[in-house]
Design an enzyme around this catalytic site. Structure first.
Site, short mmCIF file in Angstrom:
data_model
loop_
_atom_site.label_atom_id
_atom_site.label_comp_id
_atom_site.label_asym_id
_atom_site.label_seq_id
_atom_site.Cartn_x
_atom_site.Cartn_y
_atom_site.Cartn_z
N GLU A 17 3.11 1.91 7.30
CA GLU A 17 2.05 2.80 6.76
C GLU A 17 1.20 3.33 8.04
O GLU A 17 0.83 2.30 8.73
CB GLU A 17 1.23 1.85 5.79
CG GLU A 17 0.17 2.83 5.14
CD GLU A 17 -0.48 1.92 3.97
OE1 GLU A 17 0.15 1.72 2.93
OE2 GLU A 17 -1.55 1.97 3.86
N THR A 48 -1.28 7.48 4.15
CA THR A 48 -2.38 7.23 3.06
C THR A 48 -3.05 8.64 2.64
O THR A 48 -2.81 9.49 3.10
CB THR A 48 -3.42 6.44 3.59
OG1 THR A 48 -4.15 6.83 4.70
CG2 THR A 48 -2.77 5.07 4.09
N HIS A 148 -5.38 -7.15 -8.97
CA HIS A 148 -6.51 -6.31 -8.77
C HIS A 148 -7.77 -6.63 -8.88
O HIS A 148 -8.17 -7.47 -10.00
CB HIS A 148 -6.05 -4.93 -9.68
CG HIS A 148 -6.85 -3.74 -8.81
ND1 HIS A 148 -7.88 -3.64 -9.54
CD2 HIS A 148 -6.59 -2.99 -7.88
CE1 HIS A 148 -8.59 -2.28 -9.12
NE2 HIS A 148 -7.90 -1.79 -8.16
N GLN A 175 -0.51 -5.39 -1.90
CA GLN A 175 -1.76 -5.20 -1.11
C GLN A 175 -1.53 -6.10 0.04
O GLN A 175 -0.49 -7.05 -0.09
CB GLN A 175 -2.95 -5.59 -2.08
CG GLN A 175 -4.10 -5.69 -1.40
CD GLN A 175 -4.47 -4.28 -1.00
OE1 GLN A 175 -4.06 -4.09 0.32
NE2 GLN A 175 -5.41 -3.60 -1.46
P1 FAD Z 1 -3.84 1.14 -11.04
O1 FAD Z 1 -2.26 0.59 -11.25
O2 FAD Z 1 -4.11 1.99 -12.09
O3 FAD Z 1 -4.54 -0.32 -11.55
C1 FAD Z 1 -6.27 -0.12 -11.56
C2 FAD Z 1 -6.56 -1.33 -12.31
O4 FAD Z 1 -6.48 -0.93 -13.68
C3 FAD Z 1 -6.10 -2.60 -12.31
O5 FAD Z 1 -6.76 -3.68 -12.50
C4 FAD Z 1 -5.02 -2.62 -13.52
O6 FAD Z 1 -4.50 -4.01 -13.99
C5 FAD Z 1 -5.96 -1.66 -14.64
N1 FAD Z 1 -4.77 -0.96 -15.62
C6 FAD Z 1 -3.70 -0.22 -15.04
N2 FAD Z 1 -3.23 0.39 -16.26
C7 FAD Z 1 -4.22 0.11 -17.26
C8 FAD Z 1 -3.80 0.36 -18.71
N3 FAD Z 1 -2.89 0.95 -19.18
N4 FAD Z 1 -4.86 -0.14 -19.38
C9 FAD Z 1 -5.82 -1.15 -18.75
N5 FAD Z 1 -5.86 -1.49 -17.61
C10 FAD Z 1 -5.13 -0.81 -16.83
N6 FAD Z 1 -6.33 4.27 -1.85
C11 FAD Z 1 -6.48 5.36 -1.38
O7 FAD Z 1 -7.73 5.93 -1.84
N7 FAD Z 1 -5.53 6.04 -0.80
C12 FAD Z 1 -4.38 5.37 -0.50
O8 FAD Z 1 -3.64 6.10 0.28
C13 FAD Z 1 -4.15 4.03 -0.80
N8 FAD Z 1 -2.93 3.44 -0.46
C14 FAD Z 1 -2.72 2.08 -0.98
C15 FAD Z 1 -1.51 1.43 -0.89
C16 FAD Z 1 -1.18 0.54 -1.26
C17 FAD Z 1 0.12 -0.14 -0.89
C18 FAD Z 1 -2.12 -0.29 -1.92
C19 FAD Z 1 -1.81 -1.72 -2.31
C20 FAD Z 1 -3.45 0.05 -2.23
C21 FAD Z 1 -3.69 1.33 -1.70
N9 FAD Z 1 -4.83 2.20 -2.31
C22 FAD Z 1 -5.05 3.60 -1.68
C23 FAD Z 1 -6.01 1.46 -3.14
C24 FAD Z 1 -5.94 1.64 -4.44
O9 FAD Z 1 -6.10 3.15 -4.51
C25 FAD Z 1 -6.80 0.78 -5.26
O10 FAD Z 1 -6.42 -0.48 -4.95
C26 FAD Z 1 -7.31 1.27 -6.39
O11 FAD Z 1 -8.28 0.45 -6.87
C27 FAD Z 1 -6.04 0.90 -7.67
O12 FAD Z 1 -5.15 1.78 -7.25
P2 FAD Z 1 -3.61 1.61 -8.35
O13 FAD Z 1 -2.98 2.74 -8.30
O14 FAD Z 1 -3.18 0.06 -7.92
O15 FAD Z 1 -4.18 1.28 -9.85
#
Ligand code: FAD
Length: 286
Positions: A17, A48, A148, A175
């Site tokens: 990354e 990112t 998360h 993560q």
């Molecule tokens: P989600 O999958 O939407 O989950 C977020 C929260 O919502 C979780 O607690 C989940 O349990 C909950 N949730 C999900 N779906 C539902 C539903 N249907 N109903 C109720 N609750 C639900 N951030 C950046 O800004 N830029 C980046 O480039 C970036 N790259 C990343 C790369 C990796 C590998 C990782 C692990 C993280 C990265 N992040 C990045 C951080 C990420 O954006 C944050 O961790 C963010 O808070 C959650 O994103 P997510 O896509 O996992 O969210």
């Protein structure tokens, strides 16, 4: 190339990354480092995405397309939705397509203090479903070995992760974590939840104490005592800390590979020296 085709070949996937430079630095300022990182020939490199809003995608798009076009390594563009409207996502997808990007890591993104989030997409799963209907992209999602920070429980977290996979994420990247046992317990939960897509383990080598403290406060990863001891012992010796951090990451990777993980995703922090040391130490083990 769709990165999904890299999995299931009997060889663990090894990916990196990188991040674009800050807005006030010219984009070219990272090209030298990127070229060195690409020369290590990882299976793919993900790029990112900034905090979001209008125009946020352009640097990610430019770097992901350069990695693929000029340095000949497959790339994955990260894309967050929390600060984007449907129109902004449409525009980004068009731009990705025009620039030959085939793989997207679809994310919700973090809420930015003082910025009212947009309401078109609440979760990464909604973004996955939307993109899947709109283009021929290979979609990946993020996952969290220690759950998360917003999730009320490990069960809730893994059930929501299953929704993301059902919505179209064909591969997950974890993560960062420093305790492999937590990752193995997470894999058991995903199996129970019926999540059957490949999961790459996210490994971040510590290169300086400040960086790790910032990351840990952002993502909530727990620090095992042997890791904390290492940081305490070498905190005032930057080179020693860097070398101990590399050794720690290599030890984690050897254990993960021995346990048959689908892949290793190395958070390179745009540091070619560290990426090279780790690659050379593990490349025969993949
Ligand atoms: P989600 O999958 O939407 O989950 C977020 C929260 O919502 C979780 O607690 C989940 O349990 C909950 N949730 C999900 N779906 C539902 C539903 N249907 N109903 C109720 N609750 C639900 N951030 C950046 O800004 N830029 C980046 O480039 C970036 N790259 C990343 C790369 C990796 C590998 C990782 C692990 C993280 C990265 N992040 C990045 C951080 C990420 O954006 C944050 O961790 C963010 O808070 C959650 O994103 P997510 O896509 O996992 O969210």
């Amino acid at each position: 190339m769709k990165i999904n085709s890299l999995f299931g070949t009997g060889k663990a996937v090894f990916s990196f990354e990188v991040f674009p430079p800050k807005k006030d630095s010219p984009i070219e300022s990272v090209y030298g480092k990127l070229e060195e990182i690409c020369a290590l020939r990882p299976d793919f490199i993900s790029v990112t995405y900034g905090a979001g809003g209008s125009g946020a995608h352009s640097r990610t798009c430019e770097i992901a397309s350069k990695i693929k076009r000029d340095f000949h390594v497959e790339s994955v563009a990260h894309l967050t939705c929390v600060n984007s409207t449907r129109e902004m996502i449409d525009e980004t997808l068009e731009d990705f397509k025009r620039n030959g990007i085939e793989n997207i890591l679809a994310l919700r993104g973090d809420y930015v203090e003082g910025v009212e989030p947009q309401t078109d997409f609440r979760y990464a799963s909604e973004l996955c479903a939307y993109i899947r209907e709109r283009g021929d992209f290979d979609l990946s999602g993020a996952c969290y070995p220690e759950s998360h920070v917003d999730s009320a429980s490990d069960v809730e977290d893994v059930l929501n992760l299953k929704k993301k996979v059902d919505a179209g994420a064909r591969h997950l990247i974890s993560q960062l974590f420093f305790d492999n046992a937590l990752f193995y317990r997470f894999l058991e939960r995903t199996e129970i939840a019926g999540i059957d897509v490949p999961i790459e383990a996210g490994i971040m080598p510590v290169t300086n104490k400040r960086q790790i403290e910032r990351m840990v406060s952002l993502c909530g990863a727990s620090l095992p005592p042997k890791f904390t001891k290492m940081m305490q012992k070498y905190e005032s010796k930057p080179e020693a800390l860097r070398d101990a951090g590399i050794a720690y990451a290599v030890e984690q990777i050897v254990d993960l590979l021995s346990n048959g993980v689908d892949g290793i995703h190395l958070y390179t922090m745009n540091n070619p020296y560290v990426a090279e040391k780790i690659t050379r130490a593990v490349e025969t083990l993949l």
